[in-house]
Design an enzyme around this catalytic site. Structure first.
Site, short mmCIF file in Angstrom:
data_model
loop_
_atom_site.label_atom_id
_atom_site.label_comp_id
_atom_site.label_asym_id
_atom_site.label_seq_id
_atom_site.Cartn_x
_atom_site.Cartn_y
_atom_site.Cartn_z
N HIS A 345 52.77 25.30 62.91
CA HIS A 345 52.82 23.69 62.31
C HIS A 345 52.25 23.79 61.42
O HIS A 345 50.76 23.68 60.87
CB HIS A 345 51.96 22.50 63.00
CG HIS A 345 53.36 22.57 64.57
ND1 HIS A 345 52.98 22.39 65.87
CD2 HIS A 345 54.67 23.40 64.67
CE1 HIS A 345 53.35 22.83 67.06
NE2 HIS A 345 54.56 22.47 66.35
N HIS A 441 46.27 26.30 66.69
CA HIS A 441 46.86 24.54 66.58
C HIS A 441 45.93 22.81 66.24
O HIS A 441 44.87 23.25 67.14
CB HIS A 441 47.96 23.58 67.33
CG HIS A 441 49.20 24.15 67.90
ND1 HIS A 441 50.46 24.05 67.67
CD2 HIS A 441 49.22 25.92 68.22
CE1 HIS A 441 51.63 24.64 68.05
NE2 HIS A 441 50.70 25.73 68.63
N GLU A 514 43.90 23.99 70.73
CA GLU A 514 43.93 22.32 70.01
C GLU A 514 43.09 21.66 69.64
O GLU A 514 41.68 21.82 70.52
CB GLU A 514 44.79 20.94 70.76
CG GLU A 514 46.20 21.73 71.40
CD GLU A 514 47.71 21.29 70.34
OE1 GLU A 514 47.10 20.74 69.53
OE2 GLU A 514 48.21 21.46 71.11
#
Length: 602
Positions: A345, A441, A514
């Site tokens: 991403h 992420h 994350e």
């Protein structure tokens, strides 16, 4: 004689500088460059062409042909604040300005959002062939200074700025290219300011209903003059920070609800060049510079090889790094492997900072780094979505899709990086056991660092297995990593993610790590933002935990009951789902009767 030798090898060859007429004839029929023919006297010697020793990092960056790109070279220094930067404390009196629009305001910056095609067609180095259009719309001689905006550089994504007051500006972000969604990341430049004057910025087209700005996160500010004169880099800045729903708008008979982020800011110097960003930028160019730096070190080069895994949709290189001692490990099938990836991403730039910290530790000369390299073979893909990073997307690739929903796809040409990554892992697993897969992420709604893993409900003996590594991470980084926030689920909607796809292949320890865009709520770092050094440290801690996991310290993992106490956390989902996980856009343009077959491939 040469022809006979070639027939014995079953293919043709490449002879780089050969005067033999038979070689010239063969070169006309060339099918491969894998074999090289040299001569010892009149006798041909056939050998495999060795792989290139170095990847060329000086090739220009390829942009979609629609993109205008300014020639300015953007460089930001690294800097760590002397003290942790606290979260913003809301006063309860922050303004919630509603959109005014260009009808009642004054457009001072605007770049084309409409693309020439509904989907990606082709690219070139430097983007558009046409001259750079004027994007600033005001008279520079105006006595009342108006801010000068720019975003046509790598990872920038401001589309429009409208002056709605003497010092108030409404900002519209460009959506991910070839989509109408995914506005969260922002990164743009500002000039022509006055020091000590309070300016207000309001981004009016954000699409997430919740944000860390509701929990005290501040935007980032970078001053070129502060960097040059004082060595100060990115720092948290802003007051009167408010995140709120502003309006709903109909688009193609669909109702879209938008949210605003509004904040005030005073710049430190007159007529400075400043940048504002959602998170510390980490561009594709920076990755290339970093990889070029590490491969220029002869000591590192002896155990670290950088190659091109594949080309992205736009033709940018997707790099893969193999780390293992020279001439060892490849034939030792007992040596286990570790696979680490990042930046699927593009707006989650914090993932790249963690990756740089991970590589920095692993390629270092410490005894622990040496032990890790002796113990494992590492396969690392540091940037899975370079095209998205280049154009300033938040979530998607140039296919208009979330690549982290495509790990089961057969459409290699549409989603090359994830297809080749999965293929690489499958080949690796055919040779040896992969002890860990971790995909880095960033998270926009939760603080701290945490992991999403999978849960084995079939084999009761493995029910708690996947919780061990995250628990050990929480012991090694107790003021940054939250085990309480970790989740372990296998959801149908996430079957195309790297985490679940690798777990399905048989990697028991398969995680998404994350890192928050905000900061920590733990220990002595409670209520403070993360810096780039904090993010890098999480890469260090992953290496440290990997060592502990291979030789567990009983103090860190006391007993199974310590893990069972967290079982109540298993009833919530993992990371945000994406609604850009369908067909690549160029295939959506095909006749309807073609969709069934393409969906089968997905």
């Amino acid at each position: 004689m040469v022809s006979s030798a070639i027939r014995n090898y079953g293919t043709t060859h490449q002879c780089d500088s050969c005067s033999h007429s038979v070689c010239k004839d063969l070169n006309e029929k060339l099918r491969t460059t894998q074999l090289v023919v040299t001569f010892s006297g009149n006798r041909p010697v056939i050998s495999l062409r060795p792989p290139p020793e170095r990847v060329n990092f000086t090739c220009g960056i390829r942009w979609p042909i629609e993109c205008e790109v300014i020639s300015d070279i953007i460089h930001h220094i690294e800097w760590d604040p002397p003290k942790p930067e606290p979260f913003y404390q809301s006063t309860g009196y922050e303004r919630t300005p509603m959109p005014v629009g260009e009808e009642r305001g004054k457009v001072v910056f605007c770049i084309d959002h409409a693309t020439k095609h509904p989907y990606f067609t082709y690219s070139r180095i430097g983007g558009s062939r046409e001259p750079i259009k004027r994007a600033t719309f005001y008279d520079v001689n105006e006595t009342d200074l108006i801010l000068e905006f720019e975003s046509r550089f790598e990872s920038g994504n401001l589309q429009k700025a409208v002056q709605v007051g003497a010092r108030d500006y409404e900002l519209t972000l460009r959506t991910d290219m070839y989509t109408t969604k995914h506005t969260q990341w922002f990164y743009f430049r500002v000039r022509n300011m006055k020091a000590g004057v309070t300016y207000r910025f309001t981004i009016i087209n954000l699409m997430k209903s919740s944000s860390l700005y509701l929990q005290g996160m501040k935007p980032l500010l970078y001053s070129e003059r502060d960097a040059e004169e004082n060595g100060v880099g990115w720092q948290r800045a802003g007051s009167n920070i408010k995140y709120y729903r502003n309006c709903s708008q109909d688009s193609n008979n669909d109702t879209i609800t938008f949210y605003s982020l509004s904040w005030t800011l005073q710049f430190p110097y007159d007529s400075d060049t400043c940048y504002l960003a959602h998170c510390y930028p980490y561009t594709y160019s920076r990755l290339q510079r970093y990889l070029s730096h590490i491969t220029s070190n002869p000591a590192v080069k002896s155990y670290c090889k950088v190659r091109v895994l594949c080309q992205s949709l736009a033709g940018n290189a997707v790099y893969v790094i193999t780390i293992m001692p020279q001439d060892s490990g490849r034939m030792d099938k007992t040596k286990k492997a570790v696979v680490v990836t990042a930046r699927v991403h593009p707006g989650e730039s914090n993932a790249s900072w963690m990756m740089e910290g991970f590589l920095g530790f692993l390629l270092g000369d410490s005894a622990d780094a040496q032990l890790l390299r002796d113990t494992f073979i590492f396969k690392v893909v540091p940037m899975l979505n370079p095209d998205g990073v280049v154009v300033g997307n938040y979530r998607c690739s140039l296919a208009g899709s979330d690549l982290n929903r495509k790990y089961r796809t057969l459409l290699r040409d549409s989603f090359p990086s994830v297809w080749h990554t999965r293929n690489m892992v499958e080949k690796l697993m055919a040779e040896r056991d992969v002890v860990l897969y971790c995909d880095f992420h960033g998270h926009s709604r939760k603080n701290n660092v945490f992991m999403y893993g999978c849960s084995n409900k079939v084999d009761a003996s493995l029910t708690l297995h996947e919780r061990v590594f995250p628990l050990m991470m929480s012991k090694n980084a107790s003021n940054k990593f939250s085990f309480n926030t970790c989740k372990f689920r296998v959801q149908k909607s996430k079957e195309g993610t790297g985490r679940i796809a690798m777990w399905r292949l048989g990697i028991k320890n398969s995680y998404t790590m994350e890192a928050t865009f905000g900061g920590s709520t733990l220990g002595d770092r409670r209520g403070t933002h993360f810096t780039t050094q904090d993010l890098k440290s999480m890469g260090f801690h992953l290496c440290d935990t990997l060592l502990d996991y291979c030789d567990p310290d009983p103090i860190k993992v006391r007993d199974e009951g310590n893990i069972k106490s967290y079982a109540i956390l298993l009833d919530t989902s993992g990371s945000d789902s994406s609604d850009s996980d369908g067909l690549p856009l160029h295939l959506l343009d095909q006749p309807k009767n073609a969709h069934t077959e393409v969906n089968r491939l997905l």
